[in-house]
Design a protein around this motif. Structure first.
Motif: not given
Length: 242
Positions: A21-32
Motif C-alpha cells: 500500500k505504501e507504494r501508491w497514494p491514497e487516492f489511487i484506491f478510490h477508483d470507482a
C-alpha cells in the motif's frame, strides 16, 4: 524465493495489501471502476495474481488481466480502467483473450534493489505464454512522472538519457526487458470525490476552484468548490513486451 498465486494462498491477501500500500497514494484506491470490477477480476483471473515469498514473508507481487487486443495501437484500451472492463466483459461473453495486460507490480520496501519487480513481470509473462496469449502489454504508471504533472505523458515518455533509455526508472525496467513504448494511455484512471474526500486523501486544503498539483498525482487534479467535486484523470503509458 517461492512464487504463489492468490488462489494458492488467499490467506496472504491482507499481508500483501499492507506490504504494497505504501507504494501508491491514497487516492489511487478510490477508483470507482476498480471497485466495481475487482471482485470479478479475482474470481476469473487468479492465475495471473502472484506473490513472491521469502521464507513466508511477502517480498513482491503483481497481477494482470487477459484481454482481447488486435495488436493495433488504435485498439488499445484507454488505460487501466478500460483494460479491467474489457477483461471481465470479454471473459463473461466468451470472447477469447489474446493479450496479457500487466496491471500492477510492487516490491515491499525491505526488498528494494533486488530485481524482484523484474522477477514478477517475467513470471507473469511466462504464465501468459503458457495460456496461449500472444501479446504482453502494460499501462505503466511511471515512477517520476508525478514530479512533472504539467507535462504531457507523450512528452515525458520521450525524455531520454544519454544511453537512449528513459529518464524514468520504471519505464527503464521495462525497456531493459525488451519493451517498446506504444503511446499514452490517455484516460487510464478516473478518480472522483467530494472536496472533503480529496482533502482527506491528500492532506491538502482546496479553498478555491482550481487545477491543483497534488503529491504523487501524475496530472493536475481539478477541484470545483461550487460543485463540491474533485476529478482526477490520470494518464499512463502503454508499453508492449516482446
Amino acid at each position: 524465493m517461492e512464487i504463489v498465486t492468490s488462489g494458492d494462498r488467499p490467506d496472504l491477501h491482507e499481508k500483501a495489501a499492507a506490504a504494497f500500500k505504501e507504494r501508491w497514494p491514497e487516492f489511487i484506491f478510490h477508483d470507482a471502476t476498480s471497485k466495481k470490477y475487482m471482485s470479478r477480476v479475482k474470481q476469473h483471473f487468479g492465475g495471473f495474481d502472484i506473490t513472491v515469498l521469502d521464507n513466508g514473508a511477502v517480498a513482491a507481487g503483481g497481477w494482470g488481466v487477459p484481454i482481447p487486443w488486435s495488436g493495433d495501437a488504435d485498439d488499445l484500451p484507454s488505460g487501466y480502467d478500460e483494460a479491467l472492463v474489457r477483461a471481465v466483459q470479454a471473459r463473461e461473453a466468451g470472447i477469447p483473450a489474446t493479450t496479457l495486460s500487466f496491471m500492477a507490480a510492487a516490491v515491499a520496501s525491505a526488498y528494494d534493489k533486488r530485481g524482484l519487480a523484474k522477477t514478477v513481470l517475467q513470471e507473469l509473462t511466462r504464465r501468459a505464454h503458457e495460456a496461449g496469449l500472444v501479446h504482453v502489454i502494460a499501462p505503466l504508471r511511471p515512477t517520476w512522472k508525478h514530479r512533472y504533472p504539467t507535462v504531457s505523458m507523450a512528452e515525458y515518455a520521450a525524455w531520454a538519457r544519454a544511453d537512449g533509455l528513459s529518464i524514468d526508472p520504471w519505464i527503464r525496467t521495462h525497456q531493459r526487458m525488451g519493451a517498446r513504448v506504444l503511446g499514452p494511455a490517455p484516460r487510464s484512471m478516473v478518480i472522483e470525490g467530494t472536496v472533503a474526500e480529496w482533502e482527506d486523501w491528500t492532506g491538502m486544503v482546496f479553498p478555491a476552484t482550481h487545477d491543483y498539483v497534488v503529491p504523487d498525482a501524475l496530472n493536475l487534479v481539478r477541484i470545483d468548490v461550487d460543485q463540491d467535486r474533485g476529478v482526477y484523470v490520470e494518464q499512463n503509458l502503454w508499453v508492449q513486451h516482446r
